[in-house]
Write a protein that holds these residues in place. Structure first.
Motif, PDB file in Angstrom:
ATOM      1  N   THR A   3      -3.465   1.796  89.488  1.00  0.00           N
ATOM      2  CA  THR A   3      -4.018   0.501  89.893  1.00  0.00           C
ATOM      3  C   THR A   3      -3.218  -0.022  91.074  1.00  0.00           C
ATOM      4  OG1 THR A   3      -2.542  -0.735  88.447  1.00  0.00           O
ATOM      5  CG2 THR A   3      -4.644   0.023  87.496  1.00  0.00           C
ATOM      6  N   GLY A   4      -3.685  -1.119  91.671  1.00  0.00           N
ATOM      7  CA  GLY A   4      -2.951  -1.729  92.775  1.00  0.00           C
ATOM      8  C   GLY A   4      -1.544  -2.134  92.360  1.00  0.00           C
ATOM      9  N   GLU A  11       5.710   2.019  95.072  1.00  0.00           N
ATOM     10  CA  GLU A  11       6.230   1.803  96.413  1.00  0.00           C
ATOM     11  C   GLU A  11       7.590   1.109  96.350  1.00  0.00           C
ATOM     12  OE1 GLU A  11       3.181  -0.403  98.410  1.00  0.00           O
ATOM     13  OE2 GLU A  11       1.840   1.337  98.513  1.00  0.00           O
ATOM     14  N   TYR A  12       7.714   0.138  95.469  1.00  0.00           N
ATOM     15  CA  TYR A  12       8.996  -0.558  95.302  1.00  0.00           C
ATOM     16  C   TYR A  12      10.064   0.412  94.815  1.00  0.00           C
ATOM     17  CZ  TYR A  12      12.565  -3.700  93.643  1.00  0.00           C
ATOM     18  OH  TYR A  12      13.766  -4.325  93.446  1.00  0.00           O
ATOM     19  N   ALA A  16      13.393   1.542  96.824  1.00  0.00           N
ATOM     20  CA  ALA A  16      14.709   1.327  96.206  1.00  0.00           C
ATOM     21  C   ALA A  16      15.510   2.619  96.191  1.00  0.00           C
ATOM     22  CB  ALA A  16      14.545   0.793  94.781  1.00  0.00           C
ATOM     23  N   ILE A  17      14.879   3.729  95.887  1.00  0.00           N
ATOM     24  CA  ILE A  17      15.561   5.021  95.862  1.00  0.00           C
ATOM     25  C   ILE A  17      16.012   5.426  97.260  1.00  0.00           C
ATOM     26  CG2 ILE A  17      15.243   7.492  95.403  1.00  0.00           C
ATOM     27  CD1 ILE A  17      15.597   5.686  92.910  1.00  0.00           C
ATOM     28  N   LEU A  18      15.175   5.193  98.270  1.00  0.00           N
ATOM     29  CA  LEU A  18      15.530   5.573  99.639  1.00  0.00           C
ATOM     30  C   LEU A  18      16.667   4.733 100.219  1.00  0.00           C
ATOM     31  CD1 LEU A  18      12.030   6.325 101.182  1.00  0.00           C
ATOM     32  CD2 LEU A  18      13.790   7.951 100.461  1.00  0.00           C
ATOM     33  N   ALA A  19      17.047   3.651  99.547  1.00  0.00           N
ATOM     34  CA  ALA A  19      18.159   2.823 100.009  1.00  0.00           C
ATOM     35  C   ALA A  19      19.505   3.480  99.704  1.00  0.00           C
ATOM     36  CB  ALA A  19      18.085   1.448  99.355  1.00  0.00           C
ATOM     37  N   TYR A  20      19.498   4.619  99.018  1.00  0.00           N
ATOM     38  CA  TYR A  20      20.726   5.315  98.644  1.00  0.00           C
ATOM     39  C   TYR A  20      20.809   6.664  99.335  1.00  0.00           C
ATOM     40  CZ  TYR A  20      21.111   1.807  95.015  1.00  0.00           C
ATOM     41  OH  TYR A  20      21.218   0.626  94.358  1.00  0.00           O
ATOM     42  N   LYS A  21      22.042   7.097  99.594  1.00  0.00           N
ATOM     43  CA  LYS A  21      22.265   8.371 100.283  1.00  0.00           C
ATOM     44  C   LYS A  21      22.087   9.564  99.340  1.00  0.00           C
ATOM     45  CE  LYS A  21      25.614  10.545 103.344  1.00  0.00           C
ATOM     46  NZ  LYS A  21      26.882  10.353 104.050  1.00  0.00           N
ATOM     47  N   TYR A  22      22.531   9.428  98.099  1.00  0.00           N
ATOM     48  CA  TYR A  22      22.487  10.536  97.151  1.00  0.00           C
ATOM     49  C   TYR A  22      21.634  10.167  95.939  1.00  0.00           C
ATOM     50  CZ  TYR A  22      26.748  11.822  99.688  1.00  0.00           C
ATOM     51  OH  TYR A  22      27.659  12.118 100.656  1.00  0.00           O
ATOM     52  N   LYS A 141      11.971  -9.623 100.306  1.00  0.00           N
ATOM     53  CA  LYS A 141      10.795 -10.333  99.812  1.00  0.00           C
ATOM     54  C   LYS A 141      10.480  -9.947  98.376  1.00  0.00           C
ATOM     55  CE  LYS A 141       8.696 -10.776 104.340  1.00  0.00           C
ATOM     56  NZ  LYS A 141       7.629 -10.326 105.223  1.00  0.00           N
ATOM     57  N   GLU A 142      10.783  -8.693  97.998  1.00  0.00           N
ATOM     58  CA  GLU A 142      10.456  -8.222  96.659  1.00  0.00           C
ATOM     59  C   GLU A 142      11.402  -8.766  95.595  1.00  0.00           C
ATOM     60  OE1 GLU A 142      11.066  -5.881  99.153  1.00  0.00           O
ATOM     61  OE2 GLU A 142       8.987  -5.634  99.723  1.00  0.00           O
TER      62      GLU A 142
END
Length: 149
Positions: A3-4, A11-12, A16-22, A141-142
């Motif tokens: 669902t939306g 996406e959130y 959040a995961i991509l904000a970390y190096k490992y 914003k989230e």
């Protein structure tokens, strides 16, 4: 079917995961199923108010129920901690994490006397500035707006 709302949640989670190096995954030896995951980041040669420091940021920790409380997360964090100390022995190292319950907070303040914020003493001025700086990094914003008061 997605669902939306579930797409926004995915996406959130992805951002959040991509904000970390490992992203460290712990797997079963027998069949390769995931025991848990730990997102961790290492930033070196940072500066705040003329003072240099290094930072390990830990977050997005997820473990299967039967592995909660195991030493896996501590082993991974200790390895990165030692790596940083060996490469930068003269630079202070700060470990940053979000703590959601007293079950996590209490062992931290009992084990690490220089952890902030604490319930039993005031946060020193430079460390408060560091906490404010980190709070502004999380100000998106989230998420709820950070208020240092």
């Amino acid at each position: 079917m997605l669902t939306g709302e579930s797409l926004r949640s995915m996406e959130y989670f992805h951002s959040a995961i991509l904000a970390y190096k490992y992203m460290i995954t712990f797997r079963e030896r027998r069949d390769g199923t995931i025991r848990g995951m730990l997102a961790i980041d290492l930033k070196t040669n940072l500066e705040l108010n003329g003072r240099r420091y290094n930072q390990i940021k830990m977050g997005s920790l997820m473990f299967r129920h039967d592995y909660r409380g195991s030493p896996l997360m501590y082993a991974a964090a200790t390895a990165l901690f030692l790596k940083c100390l060996l490469r930068h022995p003269l630079t202070p190292l700060y470990v940053v994490t979000k703590v959601f319950t007293y079950k996590t907070y209490r062992p931290v303040v009992q084990t690490v006397p220089e952890s902030y914020p604490r319930y039993d003493k005031a946060t020193p001025a430079w460390e408060q500035g560091l906490l404010d700086s980190i709070g502004r990094q999380y100000d998106t914003k989230e998420q709820r707006r950070y208020n240092p008061e």
